[in-house]
Scaffold this motif. Structure first.
Motif, PDB file in Angstrom:
ATOM      1  N   ALA A 136       0.374  -4.179  -0.266  1.00  0.00           N
ATOM      2  CA  ALA A 136      -0.680  -5.345   0.243  1.00  0.00           C
ATOM      3  C   ALA A 136      -0.711  -4.594   2.012  1.00  0.00           C
ATOM      4  CB  ALA A 136      -0.154  -6.186   0.379  1.00  0.00           C
ATOM      5  N   ASP A 137       0.655  -3.870   2.410  1.00  0.00           N
ATOM      6  CA  ASP A 137       1.268  -4.325   3.852  1.00  0.00           C
ATOM      7  C   ASP A 137       0.210  -3.264   4.497  1.00  0.00           C
ATOM      8  OD1 ASP A 137       3.362  -6.778   3.703  1.00  0.00           O
ATOM      9  OD2 ASP A 137       4.726  -4.547   3.188  1.00  0.00           O
ATOM     10  N   ALA A 138      -0.462  -2.385   3.891  1.00  0.00           N
ATOM     11  CA  ALA A 138      -0.511  -0.620   4.422  1.00  0.00           C
ATOM     12  C   ALA A 138      -2.138  -1.184   3.985  1.00  0.00           C
ATOM     13  CB  ALA A 138      -0.319   0.229   3.722  1.00  0.00           C
ATOM     14  N   ALA A 139      -2.578  -2.470   2.574  1.00  0.00           N
ATOM     15  CA  ALA A 139      -4.120  -2.034   2.608  1.00  0.00           C
ATOM     16  C   ALA A 139      -4.202  -3.898   2.601  1.00  0.00           C
ATOM     17  CB  ALA A 139      -4.813  -1.731   1.113  1.00  0.00           C
ATOM     18  N   PRO A 140      -4.332  -4.327   3.495  1.00  0.00           N
ATOM     19  CA  PRO A 140      -4.303  -6.052   3.140  1.00  0.00           C
ATOM     20  C   PRO A 140      -5.422  -6.618   2.944  1.00  0.00           C
ATOM     21  CG  PRO A 140      -4.730  -4.828   5.284  1.00  0.00           C
ATOM     22  CD  PRO A 140      -4.075  -4.153   4.489  1.00  0.00           C
TER      23      PRO A 140
END
Length: 597
Positions: A136-140
């Motif tokens: 999720a941090d890289a693909a919010p």
């Protein structure tokens, strides 16, 4: 250089988009059965009016969340009715749909969401949502919904304050050049590229498909959809059915097909060749178990001979006609009954079916119409028709589509169905789209005088042996898979002295074979070097070699301890072998083939 264009292109209104058929049917034929989903032991119908109302309610929910025109919305789910609701709702809000296969890896999920810039995510289950949460941090994502946990109801509630006028204003901004979907090609090698498909691309292709195949798209027809809607092939069929008002039923899963076909009684199906191979191989095994192998083999031969005569425009001989009539009562009718009883046609794509299977199904009364296309051509480019087909080919181009065979044998395609390019990747787009608008498919093929296309291999998959012989692996691999015990195969031999093959065993057929050969309790991994198993697979190899020259024939093979799977990474979601993955994973087995060369 050969070139062929089919006449009869159907023109679309200048403002045409994919939503217009939904609103048309809701207004003009509100009670038409458009969709159907399984509930217990029956399928429940959804009318055109109900379909449109659900789409509008969900679209208001997206607007209420702040979704703007051209925003991206991703859907990660198997094929189900909610997929269709969400897709059309996203388009009604002016957004672009980004499909994600439920079998995609965490890395693929991260790449697709990050590369597309999607803002909203719909996941079928909490388990699938958790895959995204790992990255999720890289693909919010701004908002996340889980379909199985009431996600669509949550979305609907978000639109309580959104008026119909606002939705109408969104609709005015959706034109033929609006982006309908960005489908990331699963590919057999490399990182997926996002294919940008416009509303005009997909709707134009669907309208031509209906004109080309009217026998499949009458108002009394229905289909049972089980291929992933994340794939462009299923997207085209969905768009065509919504356009023509043909009912779409949603299979619970491919494993439930045998149970659900008689429930819905589809008149046509779409599938990939592996499904038809497994249906046939299953029938062969069942006949063998019942001691009717010889009778079934004769029934198969008669069906094939009957079909070959039909295609050649000749009447079968009297003995063949009489035997065909007998087998229709004893064998063919039972096979058709297992497929629902009303199935007349099937559309097969993604790989070659093989002439023998094509003639077999045609001979039993289920005409399989092979077609061809790619994600970059909005799925459909060619198809055989009931009124004109040649088994072994993928048919002629849709009306308004042009085919060209380049000097090196590559198939080129031109027409309004050709995509707008790869998302944020101009270099890759330039590699496949030339200045004249021809899309370079990477496939090798032949075009006959009537415009029928035959695909003979992939340009990048041509094997060149150490002796300089060019070998197209598809011919050999297709024939290997036609054996009941073979699940998957991959031919090797680049820069090697001869052609070899890696072969996997069908897990459904192996227990029967093991019982018949006194190998109960053994696994495939226990028997990769077993003389009896190798002798059986040698039959498949001999059958494959009969189609090619000595220099192209398989000289040695290895049986692998486990089957190729999507989850294992060896297969794409449409069951194509990822050659690079297999080579890396089974490099030692390949080296063993050539150890004594």
């Amino acid at each position: 250089m050969r070139e062929y264009t089919s006449p009869g292109e159907v023109t679309l209104p200048e403002d045409a988009n994919l939503l217009h058929p939904v609103w048309y049917h809701a207004t003009e034929t509100p009670d038409r059965k458009m969709l159907a989903y399984r509930d217990g032991d029956r399928f429940v119908d959804v009318t055109a009016a109900q379909f449109a109302a659900r789409v509008q309610a969900l679209a208001r929910g997206l607007v209420g969340l702040g979704v703007e025109v051209d925003d991206r919305v991703c859907i990660m789910s198997k094929t189900r009715i909610e997929w269709t609701y969400l897709q059309y709702a996203a388009m009604a809000a002016g957004a672009t749909v980004v499909p994600i296969y439920e079998t995609d890896s965490v890395e693929q999920v991260e790449w697709i969401i990050a590369d597309s810039g999607a803002r909203i995510g719909f996941f079928e289950t909490a388990e699938l949502r958790s895959q995204w949460q790992h990255v999720a941090d890289a693909a919010p994502l701004d908002h996340v919904f889980v379909i199985d946990e009431g996600g669509l109801d949550e979305l609907t509630a978000s639109g309580n304050e959104v008026t119909d006028d606002e939705l109408d204003r969104r609709g005015e901004k959706i034109g033929p050049d609006s982006v309908a979907t960005i489908i990331y090609t699963s590919g057999t090698t490399g990182r997926p590229k996002g294919c940008v498909t416009l509303h005009h691309n997909l709707r134009w292709d669907a309208v031509q498909a209906i004109a080309w195949l009217p026998e499949l798209f009458s108002t009394d027809d229905r289909t049972l959809l089980f291929l992933p809607l994340a794939h462009s092939f299923a997207q085209l069929i969905q768009a065509g059915c919504v356009e023509a008002g043909v009912q779409i039923g949603y299979a619970t899963s491919p494993q439930e097909l045998i149970e659900e076909l008689p429930m819905l009684r589809p008149t046509f199906l779409l599938s990939v060749p592996r499904i038809w191979e497994k249906v046939y191989n299953g029938a062969v095994s069942k006949a063998s178990e019942e001691g009717k192998a010889a009778i079934f083999k004769r029934a198969v031969d008669v069906a094939i001979e009957h079909s070959r005569h039909q295609q050649a425009g000749r009447s079968p001989s009297l003995p063949v006609r009489l035997q065909h009539a007998v087998f229709d009562r004893l064998v063919y009718s039972k096979l058709r009954s297992r497929m629902g009883g009303e199935l007349r046609y099937a559309v097969s794509g993604g790989a070659a079916l093989g002439e023998r299977l094509g003639h077999f199904y045609n001979g039993i009364g289920v005409t399989i119409l092979e077609g061809y296309g790619l994600t970059e051509t909005s799925a459909g480019a060619t198809a055989n028709r009931p009124s004109g087909f040649k088994v072994g080919t993928v048919g002629q181009p849709f009306p308004g589509v042009s085919l060209r065979i380049a000097d090196d044998g590559e198939v080129l395609i031109k027409g309004p169905n050709v995509f707008a390019g790869y998302w944020r990747n101009e270099e890759a787009t330039r590699e496949v789209l030339d200045d004249d608008g021809w899309f370079h498919t990477g496939d090798i093929g032949d075009l006959d005088d009537d415009g029928f296309l035959r695909i003979t291999g992939r340009k990048k998959e041509l094997i060149v042996t150490a002796g300089g012989k060019n070998v197209a692996p598809a011919v050999l691999e297709d024939r290997l898979r036609s054996h009941p015990l073979v699940s998957q195969s991959m031919v090797v031999g680049d820069d090697r002295p001869f052609i070899g093959a890696l072969i996997t065993i069908d897990p459904d057929e192996f227990p029967r074979w093991a019982d018949q050969h006194g190998k109960q309790g053994k696994s495939v991994a226990d028997l990769t070097d077993d003389p009896d198993l190798r002798a059986t697979i040698q039959e498949a190899v001999d059958h494959a070699n009969a189609a090619v020259s000595r220099a192209e024939s398989i000289r040695e093979f290895r049986i692998l301890p486990q089957d190729f799977t999507i989850e294992g990474g060896e297969l794409t979601p449409t069951l194509k072998v990822k050659r690079r993955v297999v080579v890396d994973k089974y490099d030692q087995a390949i080296e063993d083939i050539y150890a004594e060369a």
